[in-house]
Enzyme design. Structure first.
Site, PDB file in Angstrom:
ATOM      1  N   LYS A   1      80.548 -32.466 -24.703  1.00 47.20           N
ATOM      2  CA  LYS A   1      80.002 -32.571 -23.133  1.00 47.20           C
ATOM      3  C   LYS A   1      80.595 -33.890 -22.607  1.00 47.20           C
ATOM      4  CE  LYS A   1      75.447 -34.029 -22.392  1.00 47.20           C
ATOM      5  NZ  LYS A   1      75.513 -35.061 -21.564  1.00 47.20           N
TER       6      LYS A   1
ATOM      7  N   ASP B   1      79.144 -32.546 -17.571  1.00 50.49           N
ATOM      8  CA  ASP B   1      77.894 -32.513 -17.141  1.00 50.49           C
ATOM      9  C   ASP B   1      77.677 -33.581 -15.778  1.00 50.49           C
ATOM     10  OD1 ASP B   1      75.197 -32.752 -17.266  1.00 50.49           O
ATOM     11  OD2 ASP B   1      74.899 -34.141 -18.941  1.00 50.49           O
TER      12      ASP B   1
ATOM     13  N   LYS C   1      75.822 -32.492 -12.895  1.00 52.12           N
ATOM     14  CA  LYS C   1      74.726 -32.473 -12.199  1.00 52.12           C
ATOM     15  C   LYS C   1      74.740 -32.635 -10.708  1.00 52.12           C
ATOM     16  CE  LYS C   1      71.654 -33.941 -16.061  1.00 52.12           C
ATOM     17  NZ  LYS C   1      72.535 -34.677 -16.841  1.00 52.12           N
TER      18      LYS C   1
ATOM     19  N   ASP D   1      73.870 -31.375  -3.630  1.00 47.97           N
ATOM     20  CA  ASP D   1      74.271 -31.889  -2.228  1.00 47.97           C
ATOM     21  C   ASP D   1      73.872 -30.836  -1.317  1.00 47.97           C
ATOM     22  OD1 ASP D   1      75.554 -33.269  -0.065  1.00 47.97           O
ATOM     23  OD2 ASP D   1      76.403 -34.472  -1.498  1.00 47.97           O
TER      24      ASP D   1
ATOM     25  N   THR E   1      64.203 -34.012 -18.296  1.00 50.71           N
ATOM     26  CA  THR E   1      63.117 -34.397 -19.231  1.00 50.71           C
ATOM     27  C   THR E   1      62.375 -35.605 -19.069  1.00 50.71           C
ATOM     28  OG1 THR E   1      64.981 -34.774 -20.707  1.00 50.71           O
ATOM     29  CG2 THR E   1      63.689 -32.741 -21.207  1.00 50.71           C
TER      30      THR E   1
ATOM     31  N   GLY F   1      73.759 -35.774 -29.449  1.00 51.41           N
ATOM     32  CA  GLY F   1      74.528 -36.817 -29.289  1.00 51.41           C
ATOM     33  C   GLY F   1      74.488 -37.967 -30.373  1.00 51.41           C
ATOM     34  N   ARG F   2      73.635 -38.949 -30.267  1.00 53.00           N
ATOM     35  CA  ARG F   2      73.855 -39.973 -31.231  1.00 53.00           C
ATOM     36  C   ARG F   2      73.346 -39.406 -32.732  1.00 53.00           C
ATOM     37  NH1 ARG F   2      69.421 -42.761 -27.213  1.00 53.00           N
ATOM     38  NH2 ARG F   2      69.275 -40.710 -26.928  1.00 53.00           N
TER      39      ARG F   2
HETATM   40  O1  C5P Z   1      72.171 -38.772 -28.073  1.00 56.45           O
HETATM   41  P1  C5P Z   1      71.173 -37.414 -27.683  1.00 56.45           P
HETATM   42  O2  C5P Z   1      71.342 -36.392 -28.750  1.00 56.45           O
HETATM   43  O3  C5P Z   1      69.776 -37.830 -27.489  1.00 56.45           O
HETATM   44  O4  C5P Z   1      71.931 -37.071 -26.408  1.00 56.45           O
HETATM   45  C1  C5P Z   1      71.511 -36.064 -25.579  1.00 56.45           C
HETATM   46  C2  C5P Z   1      72.398 -35.795 -24.513  1.00 56.45           C
HETATM   47  O5  C5P Z   1      71.880 -34.609 -23.520  1.00 56.45           O
HETATM   48  C3  C5P Z   1      72.619 -36.845 -23.696  1.00 56.45           C
HETATM   49  O6  C5P Z   1      74.118 -36.974 -23.298  1.00 56.45           O
HETATM   50  C4  C5P Z   1      71.608 -36.720 -22.451  1.00 56.45           C
HETATM   51  O7  C5P Z   1      71.921 -37.317 -21.274  1.00 56.45           O
HETATM   52  C5  C5P Z   1      71.593 -35.262 -22.344  1.00 56.45           C
HETATM   53  N1  C5P Z   1      70.486 -34.690 -21.742  1.00 56.45           N
HETATM   54  C6  C5P Z   1      69.212 -34.961 -22.233  1.00 56.45           C
HETATM   55  N2  C5P Z   1      68.076 -34.431 -21.631  1.00 56.45           N
HETATM   56  C7  C5P Z   1      68.053 -33.559 -20.736  1.00 56.45           C
HETATM   57  C8  C5P Z   1      69.560 -33.389 -20.075  1.00 56.45           C
HETATM   58  C9  C5P Z   1      70.443 -33.903 -20.635  1.00 56.45           C
HETATM   59  O8  C5P Z   1      69.117 -35.597 -23.147  1.00 56.45           O
HETATM   60  N3  C5P Z   1      67.138 -33.136 -19.945  1.00 56.45           N
END
Ligand code: C5P
Length: 237
Positions: free
Chosen positions: A31, A58, A60, A63, A118, A209-210
């Site tokens: 992503k 991603d 989003k 407009d 969220t 992600g992390r």
């Molecule tokens: O590091 P982590 O696992 O928290 O990353 C989650 C990813 O998903 C990030 O890129 C975050 O911006 C994205 N995201 C999220 N919650 C959402 C929509 C997108 O955590 N509702």
């Protein structure tokens, strides 16, 4: 179609490539969000595709319908695999996005929509946006709008998967971030679940992600999360 998408939340292309080079045996679905896209632009997307990765872009979009349609037409040429809009833009905007994204051969990337971020709380809805309904009702209602517009699915918290599948049907795709292994830190995520639970709940794609990007051995952590998710998804089926 079930898969794990790694959120490449890196500030630049150099750091991203250093990370992706740690994967020698597989080419994960990735992503790319606003930070990396604004830093590196469309040439970087082509480079990642050439490396063999699928891309969820991603951005989003939100407009007026005509602007979103034109922007989607540009994105459609980049050979990405998934892209998204804010469902708050309305059914007409989402239909326009779909039109812009669809090629003359009727092919297109998956198009999904964000319901409520969220980070949005019940209090914020009530006090800032003057929306009085319970937040879960708005999420299900937005998801129904997404389905009506003909999109493929929504991004939502893993805890909302079941109610959305009930309202929109089993084929409606659910993409869930907020995933943590039992052993990993929660970071700033609040409503989280494990890859196993996300699979059992019926998520189609999990976004992590992390827990993977900051892991000591990212490739091994990726494989563990993917296996857990795919295994529990099969049980759910
Ligand atoms: O590091 P982590 O696992 O928290 O990353 C989650 C990813 O998903 C990030 O890129 C975050 O911006 C994205 N995201 C999220 N919650 C959402 C929509 C997108 O955590 N509702």
């Amino acid at each position: 179609m079930k898969d794990l998408i790694i959120a490449l939340d890196f500030p630049n292309g150099k750091k991203t490539m250093e990370f992706l080079d740690k994967f020698t045996n597989e080419k994960p679905f990735v992503k790319i969000g606003m930070e990396l896209f604004y830093a590196e632009g469309t040439p970087f997307l082509k480079k990642i595709k050439e490396y063999g990765h699928k891309i969820f872009l991603d951005l989003k979009l939100h407009d007026i319908p005509n602007t979103v349609k034109s922007a989607m037409r540009v994105l459609a040429d980049l050979e990405i695999d998934m892209v998204n809009v804010h469902s708050a833009g309305g059914v007409m905007m989402m239909k326009a996005a779909l039109e812009g994204l669809t090629s003359s051969q009727s092919t297109r990337p998956l198009l999904i929509a964000v319901t409520q971020l969220t980070s949005t709380s019940q209090e914020m809805l009530r006090n800032e946006l003057l929306i009085q309904q319970p937040i879960n009702d708005t999420i299900v209602h937005y998801a129904k709008n997404v389905k009506e517009a003909g999109l493929d699915g929504v991004v939502c918290s893993p805890l909302e998967t079941r109610i959305i599948k009930q309202a929109c049907g089993g084929d409606f795709l659910i993409i869930t971030p907020g995933i943590r292994l039992k052993s990993s830190a929660k970071d700033d995520q609040v409503r989280i679940t494990t890859p196993t639970q996300a699979g059992k709940n019926g998520s189609d794609f999990i976004v992590i992600g992390r827990p993977i990007t900051q892991a000591e051995n990212p490739a091994e952590t990726y494989r563990k999360c993917l296996q857990e998710f795919l295994f529990s998804s099969k049980i759910q089926e």
